[in-house]
Design a protein around this motif. Structure first.
Motif, PDB file in Angstrom:
ATOM      1  N   LEU A 396       0.794  -1.206   0.188  1.00 37.22           N
ATOM      2  CA  LEU A 396      -0.093  -0.055   0.034  1.00 37.22           C
ATOM      3  C   LEU A 396       0.765   1.092  -0.105  1.00 37.22           C
ATOM      4  O   LEU A 396       1.788   1.303   0.793  1.00 37.22           O
ATOM      5  CB  LEU A 396      -0.905  -0.014   1.213  1.00 37.22           C
ATOM      6  N   TYR A 397       0.533   2.144  -1.048  1.00 41.45           N
ATOM      7  CA  TYR A 397       1.312   3.576  -1.067  1.00 41.45           C
ATOM      8  C   TYR A 397       0.103   4.663  -0.873  1.00 41.45           C
ATOM      9  O   TYR A 397      -1.135   4.293  -1.194  1.00 41.45           O
ATOM     10  CB  TYR A 397       2.105   3.602  -2.433  1.00 41.45           C
ATOM     11  N   ARG A 398       0.705   5.771  -0.690  1.00 37.68           N
ATOM     12  CA  ARG A 398      -0.187   7.078  -0.950  1.00 37.68           C
ATOM     13  C   ARG A 398       0.572   8.071  -1.445  1.00 37.68           C
ATOM     14  O   ARG A 398       1.640   8.109  -1.524  1.00 37.68           O
ATOM     15  CB  ARG A 398      -1.022   7.275   0.220  1.00 37.68           C
ATOM     16  N   THR A 399      -0.160   9.007  -2.432  1.00 36.31           N
ATOM     17  CA  THR A 399       0.368  10.173  -2.892  1.00 36.31           C
ATOM     18  C   THR A 399      -0.615  11.210  -2.951  1.00 36.31           C
ATOM     19  O   THR A 399      -1.833  11.009  -2.912  1.00 36.31           O
ATOM     20  CB  THR A 399       1.115   9.732  -4.444  1.00 36.31           C
ATOM     21  N   LYS A 400       0.052  12.408  -3.133  1.00 36.19           N
ATOM     22  CA  LYS A 400      -0.953  13.533  -3.235  1.00 36.19           C
ATOM     23  C   LYS A 400      -1.522  13.682  -4.542  1.00 36.19           C
ATOM     24  O   LYS A 400      -1.151  13.258  -5.501  1.00 36.19           O
ATOM     25  CB  LYS A 400       0.156  14.937  -3.222  1.00 36.19           C
ATOM     26  N   LEU A 401      -2.799  13.984  -4.373  1.00 31.22           N
ATOM     27  CA  LEU A 401      -3.777  14.096  -5.422  1.00 31.22           C
ATOM     28  C   LEU A 401      -3.480  15.134  -6.398  1.00 31.22           C
ATOM     29  O   LEU A 401      -3.687  15.201  -7.547  1.00 31.22           O
ATOM     30  CB  LEU A 401      -5.285  14.348  -4.985  1.00 31.22           C
ATOM     31  N   ASN A 402      -2.523  16.074  -6.130  1.00 27.26           N
ATOM     32  CA  ASN A 402      -2.267  17.141  -6.858  1.00 27.26           C
ATOM     33  C   ASN A 402      -0.999  16.698  -7.753  1.00 27.26           C
ATOM     34  O   ASN A 402      -0.552  17.578  -8.741  1.00 27.26           O
ATOM     35  CB  ASN A 402      -1.693  18.478  -5.944  1.00 27.26           C
ATOM     36  N   GLY A 403      -0.597  15.500  -7.621  1.00 27.84           N
ATOM     37  CA  GLY A 403       0.803  15.075  -8.448  1.00 27.84           C
ATOM     38  C   GLY A 403       2.202  15.324  -7.769  1.00 27.84           C
ATOM     39  O   GLY A 403       2.961  14.993  -8.534  1.00 27.84           O
ATOM     40  N   LYS A 404       2.020  16.174  -6.774  1.00 18.89           N
ATOM     41  CA  LYS A 404       3.295  16.525  -6.356  1.00 18.89           C
ATOM     42  C   LYS A 404       3.867  15.698  -5.225  1.00 18.89           C
ATOM     43  O   LYS A 404       3.100  15.326  -4.321  1.00 18.89           O
ATOM     44  CB  LYS A 404       3.310  18.202  -5.784  1.00 18.89           C
ATOM     45  N   GLY A 405       5.078  15.738  -4.925  1.00 18.49           N
ATOM     46  CA  GLY A 405       5.995  15.001  -4.235  1.00 18.49           C
ATOM     47  C   GLY A 405       5.952  13.449  -4.661  1.00 18.49           C
ATOM     48  O   GLY A 405       5.140  12.905  -5.368  1.00 18.49           O
ATOM     49  N   ALA A 406       6.766  12.657  -3.758  1.00 22.32           N
ATOM     50  CA  ALA A 406       6.998  11.065  -4.105  1.00 22.32           C
ATOM     51  C   ALA A 406       5.856  10.420  -3.477  1.00 22.32           C
ATOM     52  O   ALA A 406       5.182  10.712  -2.567  1.00 22.32           O
ATOM     53  CB  ALA A 406       8.394  10.727  -3.714  1.00 22.32           C
ATOM     54  N   ALA A 407       5.723   9.194  -4.066  1.00 31.05           N
ATOM     55  CA  ALA A 407       4.798   8.213  -3.122  1.00 31.05           C
ATOM     56  C   ALA A 407       5.400   7.819  -1.799  1.00 31.05           C
ATOM     57  O   ALA A 407       6.549   7.704  -1.802  1.00 31.05           O
ATOM     58  CB  ALA A 407       4.485   7.149  -4.177  1.00 31.05           C
ATOM     59  N   GLU A 408       4.569   7.712  -0.985  1.00 27.14           N
ATOM     60  CA  GLU A 408       4.793   7.222   0.476  1.00 27.14           C
ATOM     61  C   GLU A 408       4.351   5.694   0.498  1.00 27.14           C
ATOM     62  O   GLU A 408       3.098   5.468   0.509  1.00 27.14           O
ATOM     63  CB  GLU A 408       4.338   8.210   1.421  1.00 27.14           C
ATOM     64  N   ARG A 409       5.320   4.812   0.957  1.00 31.96           N
ATOM     65  CA  ARG A 409       4.786   3.318   1.344  1.00 31.96           C
ATOM     66  C   ARG A 409       4.172   3.457   2.789  1.00 31.96           C
ATOM     67  O   ARG A 409       4.760   3.888   3.638  1.00 31.96           O
ATOM     68  CB  ARG A 409       5.899   2.493   1.346  1.00 31.96           C
ATOM     69  N   ILE A 410       2.972   2.781   2.730  1.00 37.13           N
ATOM     70  CA  ILE A 410       2.152   2.686   4.116  1.00 37.13           C
ATOM     71  C   ILE A 410       2.395   1.574   4.663  1.00 37.13           C
ATOM     72  O   ILE A 410       2.381   1.433   5.802  1.00 37.13           O
ATOM     73  CB  ILE A 410       0.650   2.844   3.874  1.00 37.13           C
ATOM     74  N   SER A 411       2.484   0.226   3.802  1.00 35.40           N
ATOM     75  CA  SER A 411       2.570  -0.853   4.270  1.00 35.40           C
ATOM     76  C   SER A 411       4.080  -0.937   5.021  1.00 35.40           C
ATOM     77  O   SER A 411       5.172  -0.306   4.690  1.00 35.40           O
ATOM     78  CB  SER A 411       2.784  -1.905   3.214  1.00 35.40           C
ATOM     79  N   PRO A 412       4.100  -1.555   6.487  1.00 35.95           N
ATOM     80  CA  PRO A 412       5.401  -1.430   7.234  1.00 35.95           C
ATOM     81  C   PRO A 412       6.228  -2.262   6.655  1.00 35.95           C
ATOM     82  O   PRO A 412       6.366  -3.219   5.837  1.00 35.95           O
ATOM     83  CB  PRO A 412       4.791  -2.099   8.370  1.00 35.95           C
ATOM     84  N   ALA A 413       7.453  -1.567   6.863  1.00 40.54           N
ATOM     85  CA  ALA A 413       8.855  -2.281   6.714  1.00 40.54           C
ATOM     86  C   ALA A 413       8.815  -3.702   7.610  1.00 40.54           C
ATOM     87  O   ALA A 413       8.304  -3.477   8.406  1.00 40.54           O
ATOM     88  CB  ALA A 413      10.166  -1.507   6.854  1.00 40.54           C
ATOM     89  N   GLY A 414       9.218  -4.558   6.932  1.00 36.55           N
ATOM     90  CA  GLY A 414       9.503  -5.740   7.766  1.00 36.55           C
ATOM     91  C   GLY A 414       8.232  -7.048   7.339  1.00 36.55           C
ATOM     92  O   GLY A 414       8.285  -8.038   7.706  1.00 36.55           O
ATOM     93  N   GLN A 415       7.473  -6.213   6.769  1.00 35.24           N
ATOM     94  CA  GLN A 415       6.229  -7.090   6.158  1.00 35.24           C
ATOM     95  C   GLN A 415       6.333  -7.411   4.641  1.00 35.24           C
ATOM     96  O   GLN A 415       5.641  -6.926   3.906  1.00 35.24           O
ATOM     97  CB  GLN A 415       4.754  -6.197   6.537  1.00 35.24           C
ATOM     98  N   GLU A 416       7.350  -8.099   4.398  1.00 34.26           N
ATOM     99  CA  GLU A 416       7.788  -7.994   2.997  1.00 34.26           C
ATOM    100  C   GLU A 416       6.927  -9.408   2.432  1.00 34.26           C
ATOM    101  O   GLU A 416       6.729 -10.408   2.741  1.00 34.26           O
ATOM    102  CB  GLU A 416       8.945  -8.487   2.705  1.00 34.26           C
ATOM    103  N   GLY A 417       6.060  -9.051   1.214  1.00 40.36           N
ATOM    104  CA  GLY A 417       5.183 -10.117   0.817  1.00 40.36           C
ATOM    105  C   GLY A 417       3.907  -9.298   0.211  1.00 40.36           C
ATOM    106  O   GLY A 417       4.109  -8.380  -0.621  1.00 40.36           O
ATOM    107  N   THR A 418       2.824 -10.019   0.232  1.00 40.69           N
ATOM    108  CA  THR A 418       1.427  -9.596  -0.280  1.00 40.69           C
ATOM    109  C   THR A 418       0.531  -8.943   0.303  1.00 40.69           C
ATOM    110  O   THR A 418       0.117  -9.596   1.442  1.00 40.69           O
ATOM    111  CB  THR A 418       1.009 -10.588  -1.236  1.00 40.69           C
ATOM    112  N   HIS A 419       0.153  -7.534   0.416  1.00 40.34           N
ATOM    113  CA  HIS A 419      -0.847  -6.966   1.284  1.00 40.34           C
ATOM    114  C   HIS A 419      -2.222  -6.779   0.443  1.00 40.34           C
ATOM    115  O   HIS A 419      -2.255  -6.502  -0.605  1.00 40.34           O
ATOM    116  CB  HIS A 419      -0.395  -5.745   1.715  1.00 40.34           C
ATOM    117  N   GLU A 420      -3.195  -7.027   1.205  1.00 43.47           N
ATOM    118  CA  GLU A 420      -4.579  -6.348   0.743  1.00 43.47           C
ATOM    119  C   GLU A 420      -5.220  -5.398   1.561  1.00 43.47           C
ATOM    120  O   GLU A 420      -5.250  -5.578   3.029  1.00 43.47           O
ATOM    121  CB  GLU A 420      -5.575  -7.671   0.370  1.00 43.47           C
ATOM    122  N   TYR A 421      -6.184  -4.713   1.266  1.00 46.95           N
ATOM    123  CA  TYR A 421      -6.817  -3.469   2.241  1.00 46.95           C
ATOM    124  C   TYR A 421      -8.240  -3.464   1.749  1.00 46.95           C
ATOM    125  O   TYR A 421      -8.386  -3.245   0.784  1.00 46.95           O
ATOM    126  CB  TYR A 421      -6.139  -2.361   2.051  1.00 46.95           C
TER     127      TYR A 421
END
Length: 732
Positions: A396-421
């Motif tokens: 899971l990532y999020r980014t600003k709706l205005n298209g500015k800035g880098a995408a931010e990973r929300i899924s925690p580090a250390g949880q390497e694999g496949t996520h669903e939300y």
């Protein structure tokens, strides 16, 4: 419906076994509008859970869900609420229509009066489809036997809105191929003012029927017709109508189409008001997409946005499962909408103005958006799934709706694999599910954006810490002599001895619908094998070739255009060529198997590269791609009238004369997807060249070969015995 916040083809069996659909299905959990609570059916009751404490309240008891004169409560498969959350619509007594349980009975429980009443009770039992409240909660509309109806809840009066529906002239739902390839099932939409309904009409009268013969359900066999346009056949024409509830008069939208080739209309929604529709119109080759605004009073339409691709354009439900049930992402009070495109080489999200004249790319970088999870307009974010550095995983990532800035990973580090939300309407809470190849599926309730477990719980991290990595499983990358690098997984035999040589069994799919190499629990299980392959001494491998729908960019996925049966097969074979160089691989014991598209790949690998693959087990394969449906086959292969040779080269029957090894071919005679005709075409070709093989037909079974007593046990026994006999297990 997908508003400013949104929370989320069966073609081959294997993937469905590993995706825990029940946790995220339409009927499993419904968020409240407030976003801090959710509804859930459990043990015959509808319960309300309030977060973060998870306080449980029984909303509808078994007694309240028991119809008058009955002794047992309704067994609800799905439910929905009116906009004011005072009425509940319950879906019961369900029946399957091709793939899903979409036909049944509907009941309304009114929490104001405590009444439980059946909708459409004068219609045939289990004949209602896609019933839904009007936005004002006063009515319910539904489809029954190919016609639209609306029922006033106060009076109980029902009005038939269309009169001409039948199996070949379809109102408010779809024919077989629209459902299978575009996921179009629910074919009508209420207007925001509750006064109109927009709907599809599909004219399949000129679409030829495939006749499946049922030899088992009566003494005299009978034909089962399915309207099924094969590659090269024109699509069933569509119309979009808007019917006025008060007058039952329909205004048809003026949407131009090619009079000879025809075209497709896979998406239609109200355009944020009660005067306009927005539709996606795709040409026959599916390489041009036009978005049109339609005036519902006059029927006039206007193209506002056009996109073209040299290969094909994927509609949103093809990669984001949530849109199977409709929806359009409007923002800025209806002035803009969110759209996805691969035009820069990666699948990215854009915000486009209502007139189509201005667009802003929201997501940026060398990665694919794998799925849209939520649009949090209040706080200015879009949440989405991506995996920029590992195509086998999902985060899971999020980014600003205005298209500015880098995408931010929300899924925690250390949880390497496949996520669903499954995200709440306010993007403050989510149901999170995680797995990887060694951690079983685990779900937890979290807050967002901090991704903290409610009430201090840490279920996923605890599960990861407790999990043990299976011995012998590994992911790997392999590069062919042509420089193509692919992801794969491998399970080595227990007590592996590098000084011995072992048999290899490849599991394949290879086409644009299947990604096999995923970092998720159970991914390397072979559900057809009776026993433990690793314990018996097999190396089990799967590799994702170019053309598979992995998040590696447009070019990776679309290099297969007009090359199914060629590029994908060559990639697999050249990868196998590298594998058999490994010193512990026995080149005399190389097997391959697959189902559906994987069955086709198995045949092509056995026929085109007979010196590599010694044993093959092919299930429900397309033997001649000329026989498959037009939407799927033409999307990836073009029109056979224009490039017939590509179809010939890609069809297994073309190469059947080259068979050298051991082949087991399996097909259900009642397969409505890949018709039994494919089996007989293949068998005829093998007979023609005196190629000896084993053939198993399962009478009247569908594409899943799952119906009838003892079927699965017989199939898995057949599969296992054949593999052991012709590709013996164990190191030597």
């Amino acid at each position: 419906m997908h508003q400013s916040i949104r929370a989320r083809k069966w073609l081959f069996v294997i993937v469905t076994l590993f995706v825990p659909v029940a946790l995220f299905s339409q009927g499993a959990v419904k968020w409240t509008k407030s976003g801090n609570a959710y509804y859930r059916f459990e043990e015959g009751e509808l319960n309300l859970y309030t977060l973060p404490q998870q306080t449980k309240t029984v909303l509808l008891s078994k007694k309240q869900l028991t119809p008058q004169g009955k002794t047992t409560p309704l067994n609800s498969r799905n439910f929905s609420f009116s906009a004011d959350e005072k009425k509940v619509l319950l879906f019961t007594n369900t029946k399957k229509v091709w793939r899903l349980q979409t036909r049944g009975d509907y009941w309304v429980f009114d929490t104001n009066t405590g009444s439980l009443t059946q909708v459409g009770k004068n219609r045939p039992a289990a004949s209602l489809m896609f019933a839904k409240f009007s936005p004002d909660g006063s009515k319910v509309a539904y489809v029954s036997e190919y016609n639209l109806y609306v029922e006033d809840l106060a009076s109980g009066n029902s009005t038939q809105l269309t009169l001409d529906g039948n199996r070949k002239f379809i109102n408010g739902t779809f024919d077989w191929v629209y459902e299978e390839e575009f996921f179009c099932r629910d074919g009508f939409r209420w207007s925001p003012d509750s006064k109109q309904i927009a709907y599809w009409q599909i004219d399949a009268r000129k679409t030829k029927d495939y006749l499946m013969v049922n030899n088992t359900d009566s003494i005299y066999p009978f034909a089962v017709p399915v309207e099924y346009p094969i590659a090269g056949e024109p699509p069933s024409p569509f119309k979009i109508g808007v019917v006025d509830i008060a007058t039952t008069k329909t205004q048809w939208m003026d949407i131009p189409t090619d009079p000879v080739l025809q075209s497709y209309l896979p998406r239609m929604e109200w355009a944020g008001n009660s005067n306009e529709l927005i539709v996606q119109h795709i040409n026959r080759l599916q390489n041009q997409s036009d978005l049109l605004l339609c005036n519902t009073q006059t029927g006039a339409s206007q193209v506002i946005y056009t996109e073209k691709d040299s290969a094909w354009i994927d509609i949103l439900p093809l990669w984001d499962n949530d849109y199977i049930w409709g929806g359009w992402d409007w923002i800025s009070s209806g002035k803009e909408f969110i759209w996805a495109s691969e035009k820069d080489g990666w699948r990215h999200l854009y915000r486009i103005t209502r007139d189509g004249k201005k667009e802003v790319r929201i997501t940026n970088g060398n990665y694919d958006v794998m799925e849209i999870i939520a649009i949090d307009e209040k706080n200015g974010y879009v949440y989405f799934m991506a995996s920029p550095t590992n195509a086998t995983q999902k985060y899971l990532y999020r980014t600003k709706l205005n298209g500015k800035g880098a995408a931010e990973r929300i899924s925690p580090a250390g949880q390497e694999g496949t996520h669903e939300y499954l995200v709440s309407p306010t993007a403050t809470y989510a149901r999170h599910m995680f797995s990887n190849y060694y951690t079983a599926y685990t779900d937890e309730w979290i807050s967002l954006p901090d991704h903290k477990g409610v009430n201090g719980e840490n279920k996923v991290n605890d599960k990861i810490a407790q999990a043990e990595k299976p011995a012998g499983f590994e992911f790997f990358k392999i590069k062919t002599e042509e420089g193509v690098e692919m992801d794969g997984w491998m399970v080595k035999p227990k007590n592996f001895d590098s000084n011995k040589k072992y048999p290899v069994v490849f599991y394949v799919y290879t086409e644009p619908w299947g990604q096999n190499v995923k970092d998720q629990f159970g991914i390397a299980d072979n559900f057809l094998y009776r026993g433990d392959m690793a314990n018996d001494g097999y190396i089990y491998i799967s590799i994702d070739n170019r053309g598979t729908p992995v998040p590696k960019g447009r070019n990776w996925r679309k290099v297969i255009y007009r090359n199914i049966g060629q590029v994908n097969i060559r990639d697999q074979a050249l990868a196998a060529k590298e594998v058999i160089k490994w010193p512990f691989v026995d080149t005399s014991r190389i097997a391959v198997w697959g189902w559906s598209g994987g069955g086709s790949a198995t045949l092509n690998l056995m026929f085109q590269y007979p010196d590599i693959y010694k044993t093959g087990i092919s299930v429900a394969a397309v033997g001649s791609i000329f026989t498959y449906d037009n939407i799927y086959q033409e999307r990836y292969m073009g029109l056979p009238q224009q490039n017939r040779e590509d179809y010939v080269k890609g069809s297994p029957v073309t190469h059947a004369k080259n068979l050298k090894g051991n082949l087991l071919y399996i097909h259900g005679s009642g397969d409505d997807n890949v018709h039994f005709q494919n089996a007989e075409l293949l068998v005829n070709e093998l007979i023609k060249y005196n190629k000896q093989f084993q053939f198993m037909s399962y009478p009247n079974r569908t594409h899943s070969i799952s119906e009838g007593q003892g079927t699965f046990e017989h199939l898995s026994t057949l599969y296992t015995n054949y593999l052991k006999e012709h590709c013996a297990p164990g190191g030597r």
